[in-house]
Design an enzyme around this catalytic site. Structure first.
Site, PDB file in Angstrom:
ATOM      1  N   ASN A   7       0.865  -1.172   0.000  1.00 46.30           N
ATOM      2  CA  ASN A   7       0.000   0.000   0.000  1.00 46.30           C
ATOM      3  C   ASN A   7       0.909   1.231   0.000  1.00 46.30           C
ATOM      4  OD1 ASN A   7      -1.843   2.018   0.613  1.00 46.30           O
ATOM      5  ND2 ASN A   7      -2.954   0.783   2.128  1.00 46.30           N
ATOM      6  N   ARG A  98      -2.588  -1.869  -3.565  1.00 48.77           N
ATOM      7  CA  ARG A  98      -3.595  -0.819  -3.666  1.00 48.77           C
ATOM      8  C   ARG A  98      -3.176   0.058  -4.842  1.00 48.77           C
ATOM      9  NH1 ARG A  98      -3.774   4.446  -0.127  1.00 48.77           N
ATOM     10  NH2 ARG A  98      -5.611   5.420  -1.008  1.00 48.77           N
ATOM     11  N   HIS A 186     -10.980   6.243  -2.005  1.00 50.32           N
ATOM     12  CA  HIS A 186     -11.134   5.560  -0.698  1.00 50.32           C
ATOM     13  C   HIS A 186     -12.050   4.341  -0.815  1.00 50.32           C
ATOM     14  CE1 HIS A 186     -10.258   9.532   1.655  1.00 50.32           C
ATOM     15  NE2 HIS A 186      -9.160   8.814   1.550  1.00 50.32           N
ATOM     16  N   ARG A 247      -6.256  19.734   2.273  1.00 51.62           N
ATOM     17  CA  ARG A 247      -6.942  19.938   0.987  1.00 51.62           C
ATOM     18  C   ARG A 247      -8.213  20.743   1.210  1.00 51.62           C
ATOM     19  NH1 ARG A 247      -7.141  13.765  -0.900  1.00 51.62           N
ATOM     20  NH2 ARG A 247      -5.526  13.331   0.618  1.00 51.62           N
ATOM     21  N   GLU A 390      -7.830  -1.508   5.250  1.00 46.70           N
ATOM     22  CA  GLU A 390      -7.685  -1.565   3.791  1.00 46.70           C
ATOM     23  C   GLU A 390      -6.798  -2.736   3.361  1.00 46.70           C
ATOM     24  OE1 GLU A 390      -6.447   2.562   3.903  1.00 46.70           O
ATOM     25  OE2 GLU A 390      -7.819   3.002   2.255  1.00 46.70           O
TER      26      GLU A 390
END
Ligand code: ADP
Length: 403
Positions: A7, A98, A186, A247, A390
């Site tokens: 990942n 990922r 996501h 962000r 994840e």
């Protein structure tokens, strides 16, 4: 079956090794070995941390600019030294990665071939920070493990069923023809949380209407029906939607036109402003980390308070939008760093939805219990805090491809 997961982030690389047998467990297993490389603290220096299921640990630092070399070094800790877990890298049966952007072509996890690698490279124009990093991870595995089967698990795939009204931007139609559309991100986390929610509630995922709030450094919401995302806040890039750590999330695009006309702003500078110097960090001037914002608020910092107020305002607005897309709600899920740890954010978000009968149990919320229902007994909607996993979801996708 030994499954290695990679990942890769912009300045980090995580990895773990799972062992699965012929029956896929409902709940995540503990990895046999987990490792993380961090390049954020010192320029050109990789900090490696490794931990095994037996709690053997390794911490190391080495000069490195190349991800490929750093991954090779990380993999060494799997088969030798104090964190040795296997005798040989050949014991690894499959490697899952990922991959942030799968575009329109890749709507499910896919065995990596030369064509898939080319597509990941081509899609780098849409995900310039992440896809190249993911590709380096794939190539590092080719170098270290030769022909082992590798699987790309795409962050966009869970959103592949969005209806056109949700994914087409109301600009000129040619945008759509050129791939400018909402993809959503996501997805691996939202997918894991949706299934875990069904498991916690003891219900069939196909029957549930869920809103998953992934609130980490990056933040996004997904409206989930029938086990698929039907709406989401992130868009063409992971910049759209909620206010995030650094962000901006959604802003009036007219601001960009105004700034471009008024000053010597370049695309590079705008990118820096919107992706790295906005959000909680930009407004507070303190940090992108909500914990530090909280500390500054206690000391009376007004800009920190404003940052938190905007964050909550936008989170509530986003949940409202997802609610409208679902037309009802069975459970609201909080996950990732902020979602799992901030009782204050959860309480503030939930407060706005009392009118649909959503009611938090204040005490349970304060305890930040993971993988638990924190709604009041008489709440019309369940409220779940789920620890996102994840890497486990990626391992699961690999297992499914081979069974
Ligand atoms: P990423 O999106 O990079 O995977 P995480 O999911 O780990 O990030 O979330 C990181 C963020 O979680 C941090 O920036 C911090 O703001 C927040 N966070 C972590 N722990 C807490 C806490 N106890 N209270 C509030 N926020 C927290």
């Amino acid at each position: 079956m030994k499954i290695l997961v990679l990942n890769g982030g912009s300045s980090s690389q995580k990895s773990c090794l799972y062992e699965l047998n012929n029956v896929l467990p409902d709940r995540p297993l503990q990895p046999l070995w987990e490792a993380q490389i961090d390049w954020t603290h010192q320029q050109g220096i990789a900090e490696l941390k490794v931990k095994t299921a037996k709690d053997d640990r390794l911490e190391d630092e080495f000069a490195s600019d190349s991800r490929e070399d750093a991954i090779s070094r990380m993999l060494e800790s799997l088969w030798r030294g104090k964190t040795q877990t296997i005798n040989d890298l050949k014991e690894i049966d499959i490697v899952g990665h990922r991959v942030v952007h799968g575009g329109e072509d890749y709507q499910q996890s896919t065995l990596i071939s030369a064509d898939v690698k080319q597509a990941i490279a081509r899609l780098s124009v849409f995900a310039p920070v992440h896809n190249p990093v993911n590709l380096e991870g794939i190539e590092a595995i080719e170098k270290n493990l030769g022909n082992v089967p590798q699987v790309a698990v795409f962050d966009t795939a869970f959103h592949a069923q969005l209806p056109p009204a949700a994914f087409v931007y109301p600009g000129p139609y040619e945008w759509l023809e050129n791939g400018i559309r909402r993809y959503g991100f996501h997805g691996i986390s939202h997918q894991y949380c949706a299934r875990r929610a069904a498991d916690i509630l003891g219900q069939d995922l196909a029957d549930l209407r869920l809103i998953s709030c992934h609130l980490g450094n990056g933040c996004s919401l997904a409206a989930i029906r029938g086990g698929w995302s039907v709406d989401t806040t992130m868009g063409f890039t992971p910049l759209e939607g909620l206010m995030m750590g650094s962000r901006s999330g959604s802003i009036d695009p007219g601001i960009l036109i105004h700034l471009l006309k008024q000053s010597d702003l370049t695309a590079e500078k705008l990118d820096g402003i919107l992706n790295r110097n906005s959000g909680l960090k930009g407004i507070s001037g303190v940090s992108s980390d909500l914990r530090q914002i909280g500390d500054a608020i206690v000391q009376g910092n007004q800009r920190a308070q404003l940052a938190l107020d905007i964050y909550i305002h936008r989170l509530r607005a986003g949940i409202g939008a997802m609610l409208a897309s679902l037309g009802g709600l069975d459970a609201l899920i909080f996950t990732a760093g902020v979602g799992e740890n901030s009782a204050l954010v959860r309480a503030a978000a939930c407060e706005a939805f009392g009118f649909i009968g959503l009611k938090l149990d204040g005490e349970k919320n304060q305890q930040s219990p993971l993988d638990r229902d924190i709604a009041a007994v008489d709440s019309a909607v369940r409220i779940l805090v789920i620890h996102t996993q994840e890497d486990w979801e990626i391992a699961r996708e690999c297992w499914k491809l081979y069974h």
